[in-house]
Scaffold this active site. Structure first.
Site, short mmCIF file in Angstrom:
data_model
loop_
_atom_site.label_atom_id
_atom_site.label_comp_id
_atom_site.label_asym_id
_atom_site.label_seq_id
_atom_site.Cartn_x
_atom_site.Cartn_y
_atom_site.Cartn_z
N CYS A 108 0.77 -1.25 0.00
CA CYS A 108 0.00 0.00 0.00
C CYS A 108 0.80 1.30 0.00
CB CYS A 108 -0.93 0.02 1.22
SG CYS A 108 -1.85 -1.48 1.52
N LYS A 132 -8.18 6.60 2.22
CA LYS A 132 -6.90 6.18 2.81
C LYS A 132 -5.75 7.06 2.34
CE LYS A 132 -4.00 2.00 2.82
NZ LYS A 132 -4.09 0.54 2.64
N HIS A 173 -2.13 7.34 4.18
CA HIS A 173 -1.03 6.39 4.34
C HIS A 173 0.33 6.93 3.88
CE1 HIS A 173 -0.17 1.77 4.58
NE2 HIS A 173 0.15 2.42 5.69
N ASN A 230 -2.17 -2.31 -5.51
CA ASN A 230 -1.24 -3.44 -5.63
C ASN A 230 -2.07 -4.65 -6.02
OD1 ASN A 230 -1.19 -2.70 -2.27
ND2 ASN A 230 -2.23 -4.57 -2.91
N LYS A 287 -0.38 -9.70 -3.54
CA LYS A 287 0.13 -8.64 -2.67
C LYS A 287 1.26 -9.15 -1.78
CE LYS A 287 -1.27 -5.39 0.96
NZ LYS A 287 -2.37 -4.85 1.76
#
Length: 600
Positions: free
Chosen positions: A80, A137, A139, A328, A345
């Site tokens: 991520c 998100k 991040h 991803n 992933k």
């Protein structure tokens, strides 16, 4: 099922693109700057969507994909935070330095953040007159206020700052032993702080992001300016925990949802099902959890139905560039699918780094709409592409750490014969050039050598790394394995009952006195099958699913690619870290248990 492999027969080295100097007059003659909508789908693999697997019910996104250009070889990072930072900076992950992606202070007191010295895409677009909106998100790190999205180019933000949380309660797993809620709001006309309205608790996150976007689009439509929109919609679906309103799960009743093992009441309180090996799939790639993933993607699609309708009602649709991309590959150990690609992933095989992706726009020529683009592309290309669409003059930086890595993708999207990339840096030790893919290691360039060894045996390269029934990179026989379908980590997962001869001690040098590592599979993994000293090589044209290492038969190709990889490594950026002040939990307490910046 669509063909998920490149068609190029290019053989060896070429640089990433053509010189890049863009001015507004080159933007195909449209009168106004296009609106740009970028949907980042969390953990959505290449076969987690309806346009590659019709059993996934995504009518809105599938219709857009089938009327746009679908990309079969859009490369991303394998998880991520570095992936999202590459999209927003236009730089390969080893060249922006945010490869660890912290959610807070780690056990050593080190805090990882995306470096402020690299401007983000919304900052560039704001300079071109765009209204910039983000939800979902983030991040990229949040240790100081300067790192927050509203201070890095976004006019409006509502979302969560870390990498994962409960979809309903918005509780983040404990950071520094204090569980916190993670829901943050910031923008031009409001004070930054927790989004603590009672209506959000509980409220499914997809509904929150959708309501926010519809509201922002409606406000933009009535604004007294002509600003074009840049929307970054970083939805939480379909990241774990596997949670979804029951109505979306019930869409899959004809596939088994709601009965037998997949009865709704069998779901764990933390999301998803406790999987059983007797369901015909094995491991955590559980049939019931596969249905949960499909339902979560359907919920996301339902949100996009409302958002696209809002864009149409606002009059923005006729000049929209709408991109949907996974961050991803899907984690097949949690019910996602990247079929027929190998892996998922967290690993470096194609299934982990080539997620679902399409572009829809009325500005694309009719001849290319509804087609597949099989050429190589990389998530860093979106920075240059959107800069071009915005009419930003953006020459490439000089060689070294000041330049971005993307290539304007728009000419290739408009004409399938257009020249695009012949090279992609996939990871610190992984490079693709033409048809060849070199794998010379698993970890960061700046990590200690033993880390590269550990990533082969501790599971980072799990998820079909070794294939099934002896397929792919055939390892020595493992008589203890009974898995028959793509194991989640069958050879490397920790044992349930540690013992003096069980292979949980991983490698001989880690075993310690009285503990023996003697399984042939462990000895093979501990030898680091693909390393700088013994790199692996795959020909993706003749072997798209990475069954056979052809390094031994192509020493000149290996040498040339290693030389190119070494040159790229000279431009890598050391990770940027901050030092913890020990006040994370205390500052969260002053916000009523909501996390946020704590260093300033």
């Amino acid at each position: 099922m669509v063909q998920l492999l490149p068609e190029s027969k290019t053989t060896m080295l070429g640089l990433v693109g053509v010189a890049f100097l863009l001015v507004a007059a080159q933007n195909d003659g449209w009168a106004t700057k296009p609106h740009v909508f970028f949907l980042m789908m969390d953990d959505v693999g290449s076969a987690d969507v309806g346009w590659t697997d019709p059993s996934v019910l995504t009518p809105t996104l599938t219709a857009l994909a089938n009327d746009g250009v679908m990309l079969s070889a859009m490369y991303t990072w394998h998880w991520c935070a570095p992936s999202r930072t590459s999209f927003l900076t236009g730089r390969y992950a080893p060249r922006h330095g945010y490869e660890t992606g912290g959610d807070g202070p780690d056990a050593t007191g080190s805090i990882s953040v995306a470096p402020l010295r690299f401007p983000l895409l919304p900052q560039a677009l704001k300079g071109a007159g765009y209204r910039t909106i983000m939800t979902g998100k983030y991040h990229l790190g949040y240790a100081t206020h300067a790192h927050l999205p509203e201070n890095r180019g976004f006019d409006q933000y509502l979302g969560y700052l870390t990498g994962a949380e409960d979809h309903y309660t918005h509780i983040k797993s404990p950071v520094k032993a204090c569980p916190t809620r993670d829901l943050w709001r910031g923008g031009n006309d409001i004070a930054s702080g927790p989004a603590n309205e009672s209506k959000f608790f509980p409220m499914y996150s997809t509904f929150i992001w959708t309501d926010f976007l519809v509201s922002q689009i409606e406000q933009a439509a009535t604004a007294n300016d002509s600003a074009s929109l840049f929307v970054y919609a970083a939805y939480q679906n379909a990241h774990d925990p596997l949670e979804v309103p029951e109505k979306y799960f019930n869409l899959y009743k004809d596939q088994g949802a709601g009965s037998g093992l997949c009865a709704w009441e069998n779901m764990k309180s933390t999301g998803g099902f406790t999987c059983s090996d007797d369901n015909g799939v094995g491991g955590s790639d559980c049939f019931c959890n596969r249905l949960m993933v499909k339902a979560m993607v359907s919920a996301l699609d339902d949100g996009m139905k409302n958002v696209t309708q809002a864009l149409k009602s606002a009059g923005f649709w006729e000049s929209i560039v709408f991109v949907a991309m996974g961050d991803n590959g899907g984690p097949s150990f949690l019910g996602h699918s990247n079929t027929p690609l190998r892996g998922g992933k967290l690993n470096l095989f194609e299934g982990g780094i080539r997620p679902a992706c399409f572009v829809y726009s009325p500005l694309l020529p009719p001849a290319v709409r509804g087609t597949w683009f099989h050429g190589m592309a990389h998530e860093t290309d979106w920075f240059e592409t959107f800069a071009f669409l915005a009419g930003i003059s953006s020459p490439p930086g000089p060689p070294g750490n000041t330049s971005r890595d993307g290539v304007n993708l728009w000419p290739a999207l408009r004409s399938s014969s257009a020249t695009h990339r012949t090279e992609v840096l996939i990871a610190d030790w992984v490079l693709r050039v033409g048809d060849y893919k070199l794998v010379a290691g698993a970890d960061q360039f700046f990590a200690p050598p033993e880390r590269n060894r550990s990533l082969w045996y501790d599971g980072w390269l799990r998820d079909c790394m070794l294939g099934s029934n002896g397929g792919w990179m055939t390892p020595p026989a493992d008589p203890t394995s009974t898995q028959t379908v793509c194991p989640i980590d069958a050879y490397t997962r920790p044992p349930k009952s540690p013992g003096p001869t069980y292979r949980n001690w991983r490698c001989p040098e880690d075993a310690g006195p009285g503990r023996v590592v003697n399984q042939s599979i462990d000895l093979w993994l501990c030898s680091v099958p693909c390393s700088p000293e013994t790199p692996c090589l795959y020909n993706l044209a003749s072997d798209p699913y990475e069954h056979t290492d052809v390094a031994a038969g192509n020493p000149a190709v290996v040498a040339e690619m290693m030389q190119r990889l070494t040159a790229l490594q000279a431009t890598y950026v050391q990770p940027e870290t901050l030092t913890d002040n020990g006040r994370f939990c205390a500052v969260a307490a002053t916000r009523g248990g909501f996390l946020g910046p704590w260093l300033d």
